[in-house]
Design a protein around this motif. Structure first.
Motif, PDB file in Angstrom:
ATOM      1  N   ALA A   1     -52.230 102.580  18.816  1.00 41.03           N
ATOM      2  CA  ALA A   1     -53.255 103.408  19.715  1.00 41.03           C
ATOM      3  C   ALA A   1     -54.644 102.859  19.276  1.00 41.03           C
ATOM      4  O   ALA A   1     -55.461 103.086  20.110  1.00 41.03           O
ATOM      5  CB  ALA A   1     -52.939 104.831  19.342  1.00 41.03           C
ATOM      6  N   THR A   2     -54.794 102.159  18.252  1.00 43.09           N
ATOM      7  CA  THR A   2     -56.290 101.723  17.712  1.00 43.09           C
ATOM      8  C   THR A   2     -56.755 100.695  18.624  1.00 43.09           C
ATOM      9  O   THR A   2     -57.802 100.779  19.091  1.00 43.09           O
ATOM     10  CB  THR A   2     -56.012 101.186  16.258  1.00 43.09           C
ATOM     11  N   LYS A   3     -55.759 100.032  19.101  1.00 40.19           N
ATOM     12  CA  LYS A   3     -56.316  99.030  20.104  1.00 40.19           C
ATOM     13  C   LYS A   3     -55.394  99.060  21.295  1.00 40.19           C
ATOM     14  O   LYS A   3     -54.777  97.993  21.985  1.00 40.19           O
ATOM     15  CB  LYS A   3     -56.138  97.559  19.734  1.00 40.19           C
ATOM     16  N   GLY A   4     -55.514 100.261  22.136  1.00 42.75           N
ATOM     17  CA  GLY A   4     -54.602 100.565  23.183  1.00 42.75           C
ATOM     18  C   GLY A   4     -54.844  99.404  24.378  1.00 42.75           C
ATOM     19  O   GLY A   4     -54.000  99.225  25.158  1.00 42.75           O
ATOM     20  N   GLY A   5     -56.156  99.023  24.372  1.00 41.79           N
ATOM     21  CA  GLY A   5     -56.749  98.335  25.698  1.00 41.79           C
ATOM     22  C   GLY A   5     -55.945  97.071  25.598  1.00 41.79           C
ATOM     23  O   GLY A   5     -55.419  96.465  26.799  1.00 41.79           O
ATOM     24  N   VAL A   6     -56.096  96.422  24.434  1.00 44.02           N
ATOM     25  CA  VAL A   6     -55.284  95.019  24.570  1.00 44.02           C
ATOM     26  C   VAL A   6     -54.022  95.198  24.609  1.00 44.02           C
ATOM     27  O   VAL A   6     -52.909  94.240  25.084  1.00 44.02           O
ATOM     28  CB  VAL A   6     -55.687  94.275  23.498  1.00 44.02           C
ATOM     29  N   GLU A   7     -53.325  96.482  24.121  1.00 51.89           N
ATOM     30  CA  GLU A   7     -51.862  96.415  24.273  1.00 51.89           C
ATOM     31  C   GLU A   7     -51.456  96.459  25.547  1.00 51.89           C
ATOM     32  O   GLU A   7     -50.425  95.972  26.064  1.00 51.89           O
ATOM     33  CB  GLU A   7     -51.538  97.764  23.588  1.00 51.89           C
ATOM     34  N   ASN A   8     -52.275  97.165  26.536  1.00 52.34           N
ATOM     35  CA  ASN A   8     -51.847  97.297  27.706  1.00 52.34           C
ATOM     36  C   ASN A   8     -52.025  95.824  28.505  1.00 52.34           C
ATOM     37  O   ASN A   8     -51.246  95.605  29.619  1.00 52.34           O
ATOM     38  CB  ASN A   8     -52.873  98.247  28.710  1.00 52.34           C
ATOM     39  N   THR A   9     -52.986  95.135  28.116  1.00 49.54           N
ATOM     40  CA  THR A   9     -53.125  93.566  28.596  1.00 49.54           C
ATOM     41  C   THR A   9     -51.937  92.894  28.405  1.00 49.54           C
ATOM     42  O   THR A   9     -51.564  91.970  29.181  1.00 49.54           O
ATOM     43  CB  THR A   9     -54.437  93.180  27.803  1.00 49.54           C
ATOM     44  N   VAL A  10     -51.406  92.893  27.041  1.00 48.43           N
ATOM     45  CA  VAL A  10     -50.178  92.540  26.865  1.00 48.43           C
ATOM     46  C   VAL A  10     -49.044  92.925  27.539  1.00 48.43           C
ATOM     47  O   VAL A  10     -48.017  91.832  28.257  1.00 48.43           O
ATOM     48  CB  VAL A  10     -49.769  92.480  25.240  1.00 48.43           C
ATOM     49  N   LYS A  11     -48.771  94.005  27.997  1.00 48.61           N
ATOM     50  CA  LYS A  11     -47.947  94.610  28.927  1.00 48.61           C
ATOM     51  C   LYS A  11     -48.121  94.035  30.306  1.00 48.61           C
ATOM     52  O   LYS A  11     -46.951  93.513  30.818  1.00 48.61           O
ATOM     53  CB  LYS A  11     -48.036  95.918  28.856  1.00 48.61           C
TER      54      LYS A  11
END
Length: 511
Positions: free
Chosen positions: A229-239
């Protein structure tokens, strides 16, 4: 005990039917319950105080369940907890256990759930990056480097052949140049290339990433372990990148024929997601990036040294370096040192380049064509002069006696080789005798005699002493003996001169 909502539904059913049994059928309860609730409502006195909750079989085991939930951080299963309770003497049903475990888990989550506050970042401050599993290209699994600029929501996806530090740093360099600047902070996970260890929950930075950050003028920050959750923005980018770029049965994407095709697909993906309106900002990320570039640091003109390629350590015993299933030679003076290797160009013009960073700076030390497995690329100048081999084998003394004999000189070593080839008997005794003579007569003279003995094949017991006696000390050993007609042992023709002399004429006629 009925909840307030259930009581209201029961009373509404009674008001509709005016029958205890009919209302009980509609509400799904007993008609006695309907009669009790109607009587409580119609009583003119004060409302009846709530009844005391009846004790349950599970009550005395609730502290133990709370202990299990706390110890497992809310992950204990109800069926496992029920088996443990049965071992402790619990006689209730599994349904009762499941309800109790669910109630305690719900309370645990409320007490341990992190409350998120909207993150409002400033332009030019934060860039996040992470990795995703890419598609298989040419039989090799690739990696997707995904970056996300926090303020403008601009996304960058770059394919990598591996997740080694040089490849990642080279991908980040391309990311900085693509967005047109360097942010203040770079946020990522706690990988070994970024964090070597944690001391009192404080991340210890890898010296390599510190050098990289200092070169580009940024600060590397890492999120808490196991906290996406600390870097949710890039996690969504990976998804999103994996959903669109990796061929699956759902997106019906075709396989990639080459790595260039994957790079083209990543570029098209970034163009698509950065040119449409973002649902949070209601603006186009590409347009916001133009504003954020004004707050980014300039990118250095020359890339960091890691962009020279991946690092390889030259083995100590051979100057051959492995790179992408091929073997390549480098100068043997680099054995035990680190070199950088990268592939440059494509097709027939592709070359594998090796760079060594020494005291005088980076120097290209080798450049080869692409090698195939089992067919290494070798340059003869990269290797030292070859050893003598079988035909030029030289003595290697191991014992004190062998060292003493070989130290006499080159003639002694030659005598040993020739005597061994001739199968000379008692060779060690003769070597000891030569060492004794060297001490008495001098090593130089004995070495000369041994060399001549080897040249003429004289390996008998007294041959060495005979050669020394024939050449006394103080007499030039290089004098030559020339045989003339008077000293020659060959049969001459002088005896034929008298042939025919003194023979009578008549005898000559008869002959």
């Amino acid at each position: 005990m009925k909840s307030a909502k259930e009581v209201m539904e029961i009373l509404a059913a009674y008001d509709l039917t005016k029958s205890y049994r009919a209302a009980a059928a509609l509400a799904g309860c007993s008609h006695h319950t309907v009669a009790r609730l109607v009587a409580e409502r119609d009583t003119a006195d004060a409302p009846t105080p709530p009844r005391e909750k009846r004790p349950m079989l599970i009550d005395e085991y609730l502290p133990k369940i709370e202990e299990w939930v706390e110890h497992s951080k809310g992950r204990v299963r109800a069926d496992i907890a029920h088996d443990k309770l049965l071992a402790l003497g619990f006689t209730g049903t599994e349904r009762t256990t499941r309800r109790a475990v669910a109630r305690i888990k719900r309370a645990y989550r409320l007490g341990h759930t992190r409350v998120h506050r909207p993150w409002i970042t400033e332009p030019g401050l934060w860039l996040q990056y992470d990795f995703g599993d890419g598609p298989v290209v040419d039989g090799t699994k690739t990696v997707l480097l995904c970056a996300w600029l926090a303020w403008c929501r601009h996304r960058v996806v770059i394919p990598l052949r591996d997740r080694t530090a040089p490849s990642v740093y080279a991908g980040l360099d391309r990311t900085f140049r693509r967005i047109g600047g360097v942010p203040t902070y770079l946020l990522t996970d706690n990988e070994k290339m970024v964090t070597t260890e944690h001391v009192a929950s404080v991340a210890v930075r890898n010296p390599g990433v510190v050098s990289f950050a200092r070169f580009y003028g940024l600060v590397v920050k890492t999120c808490l372990p196991a906290d996406p959750a600390t870097k949710g923005g890039v996690e969504n980018t990976v998804k999103l990148a994996k959903a669109d770029l990796v061929p699956t049965d759902h997106n019906l994407a075709a396989e990639y024929d080459s790595f260039d095709d994957l790079e083209a697909a990543c570029t098209a993906f970034c163009e698509q997601v950065n040119t449409r309106i973002h649902r949070t900002t209601r603006r186009v990320p590409a347009e916001m990036l133009a504003e954020e570039r004004l707050h980014l640091h300039p990118v250095p003109a020359a890339a960091h040294t890691v962009t020279w390629g991946v690092t390889r350590i030259v083995p100590d015993n051979t100057p051959m370096v492995a790179f992408e299933n091929g073997q390549y030679s480098v100068p043997h003076t680099l054995r035990g040192q680190t070199v950088f290797v990268r592939a440059h160009g494509a097709g027939a013009s592709e070359r594998v380049v090796f760079v060594h960073h020494g005291d005088t700076g980076p120097v290209e030390v080798a450049r080869h064509r692409r090698a195939r497995p089992g067919s290494p690329q070798i340059c003869d100048e990269h290797f030292p002069p070859p050893p003598a081999g079988v035909l030029g084998r030289q003595p290697i003394p191991r014992t004190d006696a062998e060292h003493a004999f070989c130290d006499i000189g080159a003639g002694a070593r030659l005598w040993l080789c020739e005597a061994a080839e001739a199968g000379t008997g008692k060779i060690r005794v003769k070597m000891d005798h030569a060492v004794t003579l060297a001490k008495l007569l001098g090593a130089e003279r004995v070495d000369w005699a041994l060399g001549h003995a080897a040249a003429y094949g004289r390996f008998a017991e007294g041959d060495l002493m005979a050669i020394l006696d024939a050449h006394p000390a103080g007499v030039a050993s290089d004098r030559t003996h020339r045989a003339d007609e008077s000293r020659s042992l060959a049969q001459g023709t002088s005896g034929w001169a008298a042939l025919g002399d003194g023979v009578p004429a008549d005898e000559a006629t008869e002959l």
